[in-house]
Design an enzyme around this catalytic site. Structure first.
Site, PDB file in Angstrom:
ATOM      1  N   SER A 107       0.778  -1.370  -0.054  1.00 29.39           N
ATOM      2  CA  SER A 107      -0.104  -0.001  -0.122  1.00 29.39           C
ATOM      3  C   SER A 107       0.814   1.134   0.007  1.00 29.39           C
ATOM      4  O   SER A 107       1.734   1.329   0.558  1.00 29.39           O
ATOM      5  CB  SER A 107      -0.846  -0.102   1.329  1.00 29.39           C
ATOM      6  N   TYR A 130      -2.220   5.541  -4.327  1.00 29.84           N
ATOM      7  CA  TYR A 130      -3.392   6.465  -4.311  1.00 29.84           C
ATOM      8  C   TYR A 130      -3.032   7.876  -4.804  1.00 29.84           C
ATOM      9  O   TYR A 130      -1.745   8.373  -4.676  1.00 29.84           O
ATOM     10  CB  TYR A 130      -3.487   6.865  -2.659  1.00 29.84           C
ATOM     11  N   THR A 156      -5.873   2.523  -7.174  1.00 29.71           N
ATOM     12  CA  THR A 156      -7.161   2.649  -6.351  1.00 29.71           C
ATOM     13  C   THR A 156      -7.936   3.904  -6.853  1.00 29.71           C
ATOM     14  O   THR A 156      -7.494   4.973  -6.560  1.00 29.71           O
ATOM     15  CB  THR A 156      -6.843   2.636  -4.709  1.00 29.71           C
ATOM     16  N   LYS A 253      -8.368  -0.548  -9.280  1.00 32.11           N
ATOM     17  CA  LYS A 253      -8.870  -1.340  -8.163  1.00 32.11           C
ATOM     18  C   LYS A 253     -10.029  -0.298  -7.621  1.00 32.11           C
ATOM     19  O   LYS A 253      -9.810   0.752  -7.243  1.00 32.11           O
ATOM     20  CB  LYS A 253      -8.014  -1.489  -7.083  1.00 32.11           C
ATOM     21  N   HIS A 277     -14.076  -1.664  -1.685  1.00 29.38           N
ATOM     22  CA  HIS A 277     -12.957  -1.012  -0.757  1.00 29.38           C
ATOM     23  C   HIS A 277     -13.727  -1.927   0.702  1.00 29.38           C
ATOM     24  O   HIS A 277     -13.316  -1.357   1.747  1.00 29.38           O
ATOM     25  CB  HIS A 277     -13.208   0.334  -0.541  1.00 29.38           C
TER      26      HIS A 277
END
Length: 379
Positions: A107, A130, A156, A253, A277
């Protein structure tokens, strides 16, 4: 780990070993948690078709995802703050995934940085991005993922603003934890193993951010910067921009609607993850498994469709594959293992799901992942 039989066992052990704030961060959903519950309930409503007297002696869980051979149709999803569940948590999780022959996704909001993980594992891993308002920082993150030889970029797309998670507010979640709060002191005293592990870890803040922003030198400023960076202007043109920088495989995603899935195909992305999510964003949205077949039907074989949302067993993996997914992501299932026992706990979570999938395939008369389709569902 010898007495652990299922993912729920790992969840209960995680709950005992990790402070409530970090357990709640993983376990809870947004608002009333309607979507969180729907993800699990709708999977469980799908019943499997038992078959008998079929030669199932050569069962094989191997498959491919984005051209990569993997030992079972499973991917460890990106989870923020993994290193606060267990010291150096992202490194331990990545090692367990690689030992099992499946991808691990780091992440953006990890505790261990891209470089920390790359220096401590044997193979390339996936990186999740992100998109923040600071596009220069995003570009630098992508370039760092390239330098670390990450084998796929997972973008994402469903976090333009943050759904409220009541548990995080009530538990006073922070990274690192607020050690001087009375409730935290009492909680931490009862979990000395967790405290010792975190103190031994390489980092206790967001490793991909700390040290890379000249205006954010302490935790308070880093946290404030992150909170200000959710970008409500994010749109499809930003995907084009990312593709102009990232030379490898791109996965989107957070696709949860047929119209959006068709738009995602137009970007040229190599894959998409049908996901809400984990019930942590739009509460009241349908479950991931309920929208999966519609998306698969709409885009056919134009791109690979992965699934995320409520997987707790090998039976759940079977259900998602039968509804059209190419492979499945798990988040909570492996994080429960990480909090319960580090690398060994993650390995146990993967093994539990693999063994359940193997038995489920056999009892449904299936030998290969490629054979799984609608025929295994009892209508």
């Amino acid at each position: 780990m010898k007495d652990i039989t299922c993912i729920e066992d790992l969840r209960q052990l995680h709950k005992r070993r990790v402070p409530r704030a970090f357990f709640g961060y993983v376990d809870a959903g947004s608002y009333a948690e309607e979507t969180l519950r729907a993800n699990r309930e709708d999977l469980q409503k799908i019943k499997l078709r038992q078959r008998i007297l079929v030669d199932i002696s050569k069962r094989d869980l191997g498959t491919t995802v984005l051209g990569e051979t993997i030992k079972l149709p499973l991917i460890l999803a990106p989870i923020g703050s993994g290193g606060m569940q267990y010291g150096d948590g992202e490194i331990h999780a990545c090692r367990a995934a690689q030992a099992a022959g499946i991808p691990y996704t780091l992440s953006t909001m990890s505790i261990c940085s891209i470089e920390d993980v790359a220096a401590n594992v044997d193979k390339p891993f996936w990186f999740q991005l992100y998109v923040m308002k600071d596009r220069g920082f995003c570009k630098a993150l992508i370039e760092r993922a390239i330098a670390a030889k990450c084998s796929a970029l997972v973008l994402t797309v469903d976090l333009q603003l943050l759904g409220q998670r009541h548990a995080d507010i009530k538990n006073g979640l922070s990274v690192p934890p607020q050690l001087l709060k009375f409730n935290n002191i009492v909680d931490f005293i009862t979990k000395p193993g967790w405290v010792a592990g975190i103190l031994r870890g390489k980092s206790r803040t967001f490793g991909n951010i700390a040290g890379h922003l000249p205006h954010a030198q302490d935790l308070a400023s880093i946290s404030g910067w992150v909170a200000s960076q959710f970008d409500t202007s994010l749109n499809w043109k930003d995907v084009e921009w990312i593709r102009s920088i990232w030379p490898g495989k791109l996965i989107l995603k957070g696709i949860h609607d047929v119209e959006d899935a068709r738009e995602a195909v137009k970007t040229g992305a190599h894959g998409m993850v049908v996901s809400n999510h984990g019930g942590r964003q739009l509460d009241g949205a349908p479950s991931s498994i309920s929208v999966l077949p519609k998306i698969v039907d709409a885009i056919g074989t134009q791109t690979e469709v992965l699934f995320d949302g409520g997987i707790r067993s090998g039976q759940d993996v079977m259900r998602a594959l039968a509804r059209g997914a190419k492979s499945c992501m798990i988040g909570r299932s492996y994080i429960y293992g990480l909090g319960a026992g580090g690398e060994a706990g993650v390995a146990k979570a993967i093994d539990i799901i693999a063994q359940e999938l193997s038995v489920t395939m056999g009892l449904c008369g299936i030998n290969k992942i490629s054979e799984i389709g609608p025929q295994v569902i009892a209508e």
